[in-house]
Design a protein around this motif. Structure first.
Motif, mmCIF file in Angstrom:
data_model
loop_
_atom_site.group_PDB
_atom_site.id
_atom_site.type_symbol
_atom_site.label_atom_id
_atom_site.label_comp_id
_atom_site.label_asym_id
_atom_site.label_seq_id
_atom_site.Cartn_x
_atom_site.Cartn_y
_atom_site.Cartn_z
ATOM 1 N N PHE A 38 48.726 26.173 42.399
ATOM 2 C CA PHE A 38 49.832 26.985 42.052
ATOM 3 C C PHE A 38 50.628 26.431 40.939
ATOM 4 O O PHE A 38 51.556 25.395 41.446
ATOM 5 C CB PHE A 38 50.443 27.658 43.261
ATOM 6 N N PRO A 39 50.722 26.528 39.703
ATOM 7 C CA PRO A 39 50.105 27.543 38.916
ATOM 8 C C PRO A 39 48.743 27.414 38.214
ATOM 9 O O PRO A 39 48.186 27.778 37.462
ATOM 10 C CB PRO A 39 51.133 28.048 37.737
ATOM 11 N N LEU A 40 48.390 25.978 38.529
ATOM 12 C CA LEU A 40 47.269 25.330 37.735
ATOM 13 C C LEU A 40 46.176 26.191 37.741
ATOM 14 O O LEU A 40 45.580 26.531 36.639
ATOM 15 C CB LEU A 40 46.992 23.936 38.013
ATOM 16 N N VAL A 41 45.577 26.373 38.862
ATOM 17 C CA VAL A 41 44.137 27.074 39.096
ATOM 18 C C VAL A 41 44.546 28.640 38.942
ATOM 19 O O VAL A 41 43.853 29.259 38.217
ATOM 20 C CB VAL A 41 43.489 26.626 40.289
ATOM 21 N N VAL A 42 45.712 28.913 39.370
ATOM 22 C CA VAL A 42 45.801 30.578 39.570
ATOM 23 C C VAL A 42 45.958 31.216 37.973
ATOM 24 O O VAL A 42 45.540 32.417 37.804
ATOM 25 C CB VAL A 42 47.140 30.710 40.354
ATOM 26 N N GLN A 43 46.535 30.246 36.974
ATOM 27 C CA GLN A 43 46.551 30.913 35.789
ATOM 28 C C GLN A 43 45.333 30.981 34.993
ATOM 29 O O GLN A 43 45.129 31.782 34.168
ATOM 30 C CB GLN A 43 47.383 29.753 34.886
ATOM 31 N N LYS A 44 44.307 30.225 35.466
ATOM 32 C CA LYS A 44 42.980 30.358 35.013
ATOM 33 C C LYS A 44 42.240 31.613 35.527
ATOM 34 O O LYS A 44 41.016 31.959 35.040
ATOM 35 C CB LYS A 44 42.258 28.969 35.098
ATOM 36 N N TRP A 45 42.679 31.895 36.675
ATOM 37 C CA TRP A 45 41.952 33.043 37.280
ATOM 38 C C TRP A 45 42.018 34.586 36.493
ATOM 39 O O TRP A 45 42.970 34.887 35.930
ATOM 40 C CB TRP A 45 42.732 33.713 38.465
ATOM 41 N N THR A 46 40.979 35.273 36.168
ATOM 42 C CA THR A 46 40.829 36.351 35.612
ATOM 43 C C THR A 46 41.385 37.602 36.264
ATOM 44 O O THR A 46 40.696 37.830 37.319
ATOM 45 C CB THR A 46 39.689 36.606 34.953
ATOM 46 N N PRO A 47 42.387 38.296 35.918
ATOM 47 C CA PRO A 47 42.924 39.556 36.831
ATOM 48 C C PRO A 47 41.745 40.575 36.804
ATOM 49 O O PRO A 47 41.038 40.483 35.805
ATOM 50 C CB PRO A 47 43.974 39.986 35.962
#
Length: 151
Positions: A38-47
């Motif tokens: 958080f936030p490194l991987v979460v920013q890459k998640w597609t909503p």
């Protein structure tokens, strides 16, 4: 003999660092675990398609923050304090268990098409577990450090 020379600042700082390295290292590990996800991987998640990207961002941040607070509040419970006696021998086990949260979040990002790992609910559960473990570990390490501090 009557006038004793005060210890050198360098030796005082070095002595403090030698006594504090386990606490400093464990807090650094907690920080890295949280920062990897958080936030490194979460920013890459597609909503998900049914959720606006801004709302998805708010939900992920809120999930981590709320469960971080819950983890910190759990540490205030007398029952929890009696059940968990934190010391040098078991804090490293807890830190190792905490390392599974970044792995789960990373797999959820890399396997977005997977029905289970890529679902919003799985991601929110992973973030809740991450926040909970971050809050618990932070308070446990601070408690451990204050119990071991020389007064």
């Amino acid at each position: 003999p009557l006038l004793k020379r005060p210890p050198s600042v360098v030796f005082t700082v070095a002595d403090g660092l030698l006594r504090a390295w386990p606490f400093l290292l464990s807090m650094f590990i907690v920080y890295v675990q949280g920062s990897l996800v958080f936030p490194l991987v979460v920013q890459k998640w597609t909503p998900p398609s049914y959720l606006a990207p801004e709302l998805f961002g708010i939900v992920t941040v809120l999930t981590v923050q709320v469960f971080d607070l819950v983890g910190r509040l759990i540490c205030l419970s007398r029952k929890f304090q009696r059940a968990v006696r934190v010391g040098n021998h078991n804090i490293w086990y807890l830190l190792t268990l905490g390392m599974f949260m970044p792995v789960g979040c990373f797999l959820s990002w890399r396997m977005e098409e997977h029905a289970f790992l890529g679902s919003l609910y799985t991601r929110l559960v992973l973030l809740a577990c991450l926040g909970l473990s971050q809050g618990l570990l932070t308070n446990l390490i601070f408690s451990w450090a204050s119990a071991e501090a020389a007064i």
